[in-house]
Design a protein around this motif. Sequence first.
Motif, mmCIF file in Angstrom:
data_model
loop_
_atom_site.group_PDB
_atom_site.id
_atom_site.type_symbol
_atom_site.label_atom_id
_atom_site.label_comp_id
_atom_site.label_asym_id
_atom_site.label_seq_id
_atom_site.Cartn_x
_atom_site.Cartn_y
_atom_site.Cartn_z
ATOM 1 N N GLU A 112 0.838 -1.197 0.000
ATOM 2 C CA GLU A 112 0.000 0.000 0.000
ATOM 3 C C GLU A 112 0.874 1.249 0.000
ATOM 4 O O GLU A 112 1.975 1.261 0.554
ATOM 5 N N LEU A 113 0.373 2.306 -0.618
ATOM 6 C CA LEU A 113 1.147 3.536 -0.776
ATOM 7 C C LEU A 113 0.401 4.752 -0.249
ATOM 8 O O LEU A 113 0.686 5.872 -0.658
ATOM 9 N N HIS A 114 -0.533 4.537 0.660
ATOM 10 C CA HIS A 114 -1.344 5.643 1.176
ATOM 11 C C HIS A 114 -0.457 6.722 1.802
ATOM 12 O O HIS A 114 0.449 6.427 2.594
ATOM 13 N N LEU A 148 -1.336 2.594 -11.202
ATOM 14 C CA LEU A 148 -1.152 1.649 -10.105
ATOM 15 C C LEU A 148 -0.773 2.354 -8.802
ATOM 16 O O LEU A 148 -1.292 2.016 -7.732
ATOM 17 N N LEU A 149 0.100 3.355 -8.889
ATOM 18 C CA LEU A 149 0.482 4.091 -7.676
ATOM 19 C C LEU A 149 -0.740 4.771 -7.071
ATOM 20 O O LEU A 149 -0.937 4.759 -5.845
ATOM 21 N N ALA A 150 -1.564 5.384 -7.920
ATOM 22 C CA ALA A 150 -2.768 6.053 -7.416
ATOM 23 C C ALA A 150 -3.765 5.041 -6.857
ATOM 24 O O ALA A 150 -4.398 5.283 -5.821
ATOM 25 N N VAL A 162 -0.067 11.512 -7.388
ATOM 26 C CA VAL A 162 0.899 11.406 -8.477
ATOM 27 C C VAL A 162 0.930 12.671 -9.320
ATOM 28 O O VAL A 162 -0.117 13.159 -9.770
ATOM 29 N N VAL A 163 2.144 13.186 -9.552
ATOM 30 C CA VAL A 163 2.353 14.249 -10.526
ATOM 31 C C VAL A 163 2.726 13.569 -11.832
ATOM 32 O O VAL A 163 3.801 12.969 -11.952
ATOM 33 N N GLY A 168 -8.310 11.332 -10.738
ATOM 34 C CA GLY A 168 -9.135 12.161 -9.858
ATOM 35 C C GLY A 168 -8.281 13.027 -8.949
ATOM 36 O O GLY A 168 -7.290 13.628 -9.384
ATOM 37 N N GLU A 169 -8.644 13.081 -7.670
ATOM 38 C CA GLU A 169 -7.912 13.920 -6.719
ATOM 39 C C GLU A 169 -6.509 13.405 -6.450
ATOM 40 O O GLU A 169 -5.698 14.100 -5.837
#
Length: 266
Positions: free
Chosen positions: A3-5, A25-27, A33-34, A51-52
């Motif tokens: 998880e990357l929260h 995938l990161l999001a 993510v930029v 999205g956000e």
Amino acid sequence: MAELHGKVAVVTGGASGIGAATCALLAERGARVVVTDIDDERGEAVAAALGEHGVYLHTDVTREEDVAAAVRVATERFGRLDAMVNNAGRVGAWTYVADTTVDEWDSSFAVLARSAFLGTKHAARVMREQGFGTVVNVSSVAGVRTGFGPHPYGAAKAAVLQMTRSAARELAEFHVRVNAVTPGGVATRIVGHGAGLDGDALDASVDSVRQGLATFQPIPRAGEGHDIAGAIAYLVSDDATFVTGQNLVVDGGLTLGKAWPANYRR
């Protein structure tokens, strides 16, 4: 699944292929993510789909001011930078070494090697102060074996691997990790770009590339963007906090050699 929260990432070349798959995938796993690229239409679409969790920034990775701006957007908008994924690339023209021009050599190194250096440089400035962070540089099997790309492409990708190891050694004391991912034959638009295609022909080329790669390596299918994205997600996650200076090869076994013949029997 790592998880990357709460994490924040910059992904170069995020408008398509491996970059777009990585952004998604990161999001999906909780990161913000930029998304950066020079293809504004596709880049904005990728960011909108997040999205956000996503924002797009036009970024020419050969220009230091553009790369620095991408890092600045991450820190100013999201307050930190956990991951810098240096993925932008091009194949360039296939020519004999005797026919390779200086311009082709220099432009390949600018897009492939200089861009990874700039991303590492500006990420390091933020990450040293934070005391954490990770850089992932996307290399290629062309950087570890001959015959998988034009001369400038292979040389630049090999340079990326050595810079990865060198930067990892320097930044480890700041708890900043630097690793590389080395894809094999992946069905993306970059192959069509190398053949001079654009527009609809470029999009159509991906299926042709996918079919052509189906028997290219021991695992009998083409690599896909999500295959490489999964490796990147692992390296930027907390599951990899003791991993630095490594080259994670994700190539379907390509660097092992050719697949066994269909009629092979033990």
